[in-house]
Design a protein around this motif. Structure first.
Motif, PDB file in Angstrom:
ATOM      1  N   LEU A  55       0.825  -1.223   0.000  1.00 38.91           N
ATOM      2  CA  LEU A  55       0.000   0.000   0.000  1.00 38.91           C
ATOM      3  C   LEU A  55       0.852   1.264   0.000  1.00 38.91           C
ATOM      4  O   LEU A  55       0.349   2.363  -0.241  1.00 38.91           O
ATOM      5  CB  LEU A  55      -0.925   0.014   1.224  1.00 38.91           C
ATOM      6  CG  LEU A  55      -1.873  -1.185   1.342  1.00 38.91           C
ATOM      7  CD1 LEU A  55      -2.679  -1.094   2.641  1.00 38.91           C
ATOM      8  CD2 LEU A  55      -2.800  -1.251   0.144  1.00 38.91           C
ATOM      9  N   LEU A 129      -5.654   2.122   7.437  1.00 38.58           N
ATOM     10  CA  LEU A 129      -5.603   0.660   7.321  1.00 38.58           C
ATOM     11  C   LEU A 129      -6.111   0.054   8.622  1.00 38.58           C
ATOM     12  O   LEU A 129      -5.726   0.494   9.706  1.00 38.58           O
ATOM     13  CB  LEU A 129      -4.144   0.210   7.076  1.00 38.58           C
ATOM     14  CG  LEU A 129      -3.861  -1.298   7.171  1.00 38.58           C
ATOM     15  CD1 LEU A 129      -4.568  -2.062   6.049  1.00 38.58           C
ATOM     16  CD2 LEU A 129      -2.345  -1.571   7.089  1.00 38.58           C
ATOM     17  N   TYR A 158      -7.910   1.014   3.761  1.00 37.97           N
ATOM     18  CA  TYR A 158      -7.921  -0.425   3.440  1.00 37.97           C
ATOM     19  C   TYR A 158      -8.199  -1.267   4.675  1.00 37.97           C
ATOM     20  O   TYR A 158      -7.782  -0.929   5.793  1.00 37.97           O
ATOM     21  CB  TYR A 158      -6.565  -0.838   2.886  1.00 37.97           C
ATOM     22  CG  TYR A 158      -6.252  -0.233   1.537  1.00 37.97           C
ATOM     23  CD1 TYR A 158      -6.573  -0.901   0.363  1.00 37.97           C
ATOM     24  CD2 TYR A 158      -5.656   1.027   1.453  1.00 37.97           C
ATOM     25  CE1 TYR A 158      -6.299  -0.340  -0.871  1.00 37.97           C
ATOM     26  CE2 TYR A 158      -5.376   1.600   0.217  1.00 37.97           C
ATOM     27  CZ  TYR A 158      -5.702   0.906  -0.939  1.00 37.97           C
ATOM     28  OH  TYR A 158      -5.441   1.466  -2.158  1.00 37.97           O
ATOM     29  N   GLN A 224      -9.679  -6.020  -3.320  1.00 31.34           N
ATOM     30  CA  GLN A 224      -8.469  -5.709  -4.077  1.00 31.34           C
ATOM     31  C   GLN A 224      -7.643  -6.947  -4.376  1.00 31.34           C
ATOM     32  O   GLN A 224      -7.196  -7.160  -5.475  1.00 31.34           O
ATOM     33  CB  GLN A 224      -7.596  -4.736  -3.272  1.00 31.34           C
ATOM     34  CG  GLN A 224      -8.300  -3.461  -2.887  1.00 31.34           C
ATOM     35  CD  GLN A 224      -8.394  -2.479  -4.040  1.00 31.34           C
ATOM     36  OE1 GLN A 224      -7.368  -2.195  -4.651  1.00 31.34           O
ATOM     37  NE2 GLN A 224      -9.569  -2.006  -4.345  1.00 31.34           N
ATOM     38  N   LEU A 275      -7.605  -8.183   1.094  1.00 35.58           N
ATOM     39  CA  LEU A 275      -7.343  -6.748   1.138  1.00 35.58           C
ATOM     40  C   LEU A 275      -8.530  -6.091   0.443  1.00 35.58           C
ATOM     41  O   LEU A 275      -8.827  -6.413  -0.711  1.00 35.58           O
ATOM     42  CB  LEU A 275      -6.051  -6.433   0.391  1.00 35.58           C
ATOM     43  CG  LEU A 275      -5.727  -4.950   0.208  1.00 35.58           C
ATOM     44  CD1 LEU A 275      -5.345  -4.309   1.539  1.00 35.58           C
ATOM     45  CD2 LEU A 275      -4.590  -4.762  -0.801  1.00 35.58           C
ATOM     46  N   LYS A 277     -10.857  -2.248  -0.051  1.00 38.78           N
ATOM     47  CA  LYS A 277     -10.680  -0.792   0.033  1.00 38.78           C
ATOM     48  C   LYS A 277     -12.015  -0.093   0.236  1.00 38.78           C
ATOM     49  O   LYS A 277     -13.019  -0.466  -0.383  1.00 38.78           O
ATOM     50  CB  LYS A 277     -10.054  -0.317  -1.287  1.00 38.78           C
ATOM     51  CG  LYS A 277      -9.761   1.156  -1.327  1.00 38.78           C
ATOM     52  CD  LYS A 277      -9.065   1.524  -2.635  1.00 38.78           C
ATOM     53  CE  LYS A 277      -8.759   3.013  -2.649  1.00 38.78           C
ATOM     54  NZ  LYS A 277      -8.172   3.436  -3.910  1.00 38.78           N
TER      55      LYS A 277
END
Ligand SMILES: C[S@@+](CC[C@H](N)C(=O)[O-])C[C@H]1O[C@@H](n2cnc3c(N)ncnc32)[C@H](O)[C@@H]1O
Length: 310
Positions: A55, A129, A158, A224, A275, A277
């Protein structure tokens, strides 16, 4: 939340807290020992930190480790110069995290507190995150914690979260674990089941990958990338079918094939790490059409994953 639901959640959480209070030394030791189960958790942590590296978050970016356990991910994130909040409802876990943080000399970048993912003590849109490793499988439902973690993410932030998967390659070879043999196992009678699959206390729940992806999308998150983790231990009627070293080698080989994107293994592990977003209002919104999810849920680039150390 209706009262009855609220009180059953509170009872479940009390049992869970007692379970993890007792298990707290295990959640530090498992990252230092050798063995198949240990290797799987170490790999999950390595992949998580590799995803975080991918990231390219600027130094001092604020991130959250939910259910921090003994603080391994917390320290890993702090060593990347990120500013970390770590929460866990169990005092033994927050104490273990504080100790680990002090030993790693990253106290200035970490704040540890007791807290519950169902009511995170943070304002909306706080973090770039949020990481939740091994937390969702223990909770009665995945929707409320996902909603809460999404709330504290800022737009463009994220989420990295793991579930225990319903379809696990290793279970197919063990009649006591194969989901397809659930019916015949029920017929085997409570006595046989009790003897062969002892069930005590709280246990983690499995989630179908499709349901997990659907829930992430329902929270407005965009998927993602995803990684399957953990192919062993290999058992037949709950007994190991390979010597420990051969089992470990087989697990590691299957894991490396999965990390390299081998399609047949891409969701065959016992855990799945995603992952996702939270879209930025300014960005064009990604499609939430479920036919596109599998195409988008690709592994991270191999180079990033290989290069990273916790
Ligand atoms: C399986 S351990 C994983 C610990 C750590 N994340 C790791 O990967 O090593 C699960 C952790 O979730 C914590 N936990 C349980 N219920 C929770 C809740 N409602 N909110 C936040 N954390 C919770 C437990 O106390 C425990 O530390």
């Amino acid at each position: 939340m209706p009262d009855i639901e609220h009180s059953s959640l509170a009872i479940h959480q009390r049992e869970l807290d007692a379970h993890f209070r007792e298990e707290s030394p295990f959640w530090g030791a498992i990252y230092e020992r050798e063995g198949i189960v240990e290797t799987i958790y170490q790999e999950r942590l390595r992949l998580t930190l590799a995803m975080a590296d991918g990231l390219c978050l600027p130094p001092s970016t604020r991130v959250l480790d939910v259910g921090c356990g003994a603080g391994l991910a917390t320290v890993g994130l702090a060593r990347r110069a990120l500013t970390v909040d770590a929460i866990d409802p169990v005092r033994a876990m927050t104490q273990a995290t504080r100790k680990r943080v002090a030993a790693a000399c990253v106290e200035t970048r970490v704040a540890v507190q007791e807290g519950d993912v169902h009511a995170l003590p943070f304002s909306d849109d706080t973090f770039a995150l949020v990481v939740a490793l091994g937390v969702l499988p223990w909770l009665p439902k995945i929707e409320p914690p996902l909603r809460e973690m999404t709330r504290v993410l800022h737009p463009g932030g994220y989420l990295i979260a793991a579930i225990d998967t319903y379809w696990q390659l290793r279970q197919l070879f063990d009649p006591l674990r194969n989901p397809l043999l659930h019916g015949p196992r029920r017929l085997a009678g409570p006595f046989l089941r009790r003897r062969l699959v002892p069930r005590r206390g709280v246990r983690p729940q499995v989630t179908r990958l499709r349901e997990f992806k659907r829930e992430l999308v329902a929270q407005g998150l965009e998927l993602q990338s995803g990684y399957t983790v953990g192919f062993g231990p290999f058992t037949f009627f709950n007994r190991p079918i390979l010597p420990a070293s051969a089992g470990l080698r087989l697990n590691n080989w299957l894991q490396s094939m999965a990390n390299a994107g081998t399609p047949a293994l891409s969701s065959g592990g016992s855990q799945f790490l995603v992952l996702a977003k939270k879209p930025n209002a300014a960005e064009p919104k990604g499609s939430c059409d479920s036919s596109q999810l599998d195409r988008r849920l690709q592994p991270c680039p191999r180079s990033t994953l290989r290069a990273t150390q916790p």
